[in-house]
Design a protein around this motif. Structure first.
Motif: not given
Length: 345
Positions: A139-145, A169-172, A203
């Protein structure tokens, strides 16, 4: 004192089982209702120690006070461990009261997680670390998991809706599939239907929960007297593993659940989830269940429709990928099993 002998206690013989229960009661323990095998250690005709197996776990362990010492427990545990290896269970867990944990550490087991009432020990020193390394994505930094734990028995449009709402409401999103073989749809089928039903969402990482997410290895019923306490203690153990071991490693900060109107056990689990996770570095997000014609979409309804050959209703509440599977030759044995069963599982 004669040489201590170990032999099976037959579940079908009430007198033998009652003798085990009486010994357990001396330490305020109770025989786990899900045990598959019980053994007793005897000094002549006297039962002086007992232990049981359920799945890949050893539980309901008790040694008479007059026979305490590492020798008796070593002999008992070696017998049970050897049995599990013989039947192909190579990853073993032990349930213990926290104060008794050292006896099992001497046997090569490693503390995994503890509540104030339960200690769970793992036969693999780095078992959970290996599990997490195998499923972690870059995962890239600053992603909401976020995360969801799902049985998917079978995968429905309600399950898909929960995932879609979570992705707002999340990226991953890690979707842990319950891996225990206690559902009418086998775990590999459930996993495949979830993967196919969500293939458009790159994702979403669909992964096997294995032994560390809602499994037989996270259900410590054997020494608890009250059913309500059992459910609460089970939830605590499972959620502490998630909070302290799984989520930090994977960078998870959100856990999504559907609101629960049918299953009391799931409702209690969700309540404990909020108490243990919410506000402690996590957000627990409860999402209202998707409805069809004023009725929530539930896998239990799908199974009931299948049981009564109501295929039009089935088609309305499952993805096309699930429906196509249900029409296949592969699904026929599962459908027959559903029709023979009255269970909701």
């Amino acid at each position: 004192m004669k040489e201590l002998q170990i032999k099976d206690v037959f579940l079908s013989i009430d007198e033998e089982v009652m003798e085990v229960k009486r010994l357990l009661a001396t330490e305020d323990l109770e025989l786990d209702p899900f045990v598959e095998k019980i053994v007793g250690m005897y000094d002549g005709e006297k039962l002086v120690a007992t232990g049981s197996v359920a799945g890949n776990t050893i539980r309901s362990i008790c040694v008479d006070h007059d026979y305490r010492g590492q020798s008796a427990i070593n002999k008992l545990m070696t017998y049970l461990i050897d049995y599990l290896y013989r039947v192909g269970k190579n990853h073993i867990f032990i349930y213990s009261k926290p104060e008794n944990g050292k006896s099992f550490e001497y046997l090569g087991f490693y503390p995994l997680i503890t509540t104030d009432r339960v200690l769970l020990l793992d036969s693999k020193r780095n078992g959970i670390q290996e599990f997490l390394e195998n499923i972690r994505t870059k995962n890239k930094d600053n992603k909401i998991v976020g995360s969801i734990v799902m049985n998917g028995n079978p995968f429905t449009l309600g399950h898909k809706y929960l995932v879609e709402k979570a992705l707002e409401s999340c990226d991953e999103l890690y979707l842990f599939v319950v891996w225990e073989q206690k559902s009418l749809f086998p775990n590999d089928v459930r996993f495949r239907l979830i993967q196919k039903g969500l293939s458009e969402y790159k994702q979403v990482h669909v992964v096997k929960g294995e032994d560390y997410i809602i499994s037989s290895a996270t259900f410590p019923t054997y020494f608890l007297k009250d059913d309500d306490d059992t459910d609460v203690e089970h939830a605590k153990l499972d959620l502490l593993i998630f909070r302290d071991k799984i989520a930090p490693y994977l960078g998870i900060t959100k856990r999504f659940v559907g609101d629960e109107k049918i299953s009391m056990t799931t409702r209690k689990y969700n309540e404990q989830m909020k108490a243990i996770l919410d506000g402690k570095g996590f957000d627990v997000v409860e999402i209202p269940r998707k409805e069809k014609s004023g009725k929530i979409i539930s896998a239990s309804y799908v199974r009931d429709y299948i049981r009564h050959d109501r295929w039009k209703e089935v088609k309305e509440i499952v993805p096309i990928t699930t429906y196509e599977f249900l029409q296949s030759e592969e699904a026929k044995p599962i459908i027959e099993k559903i029709k023979r069963s009255n269970t909701r599982h």
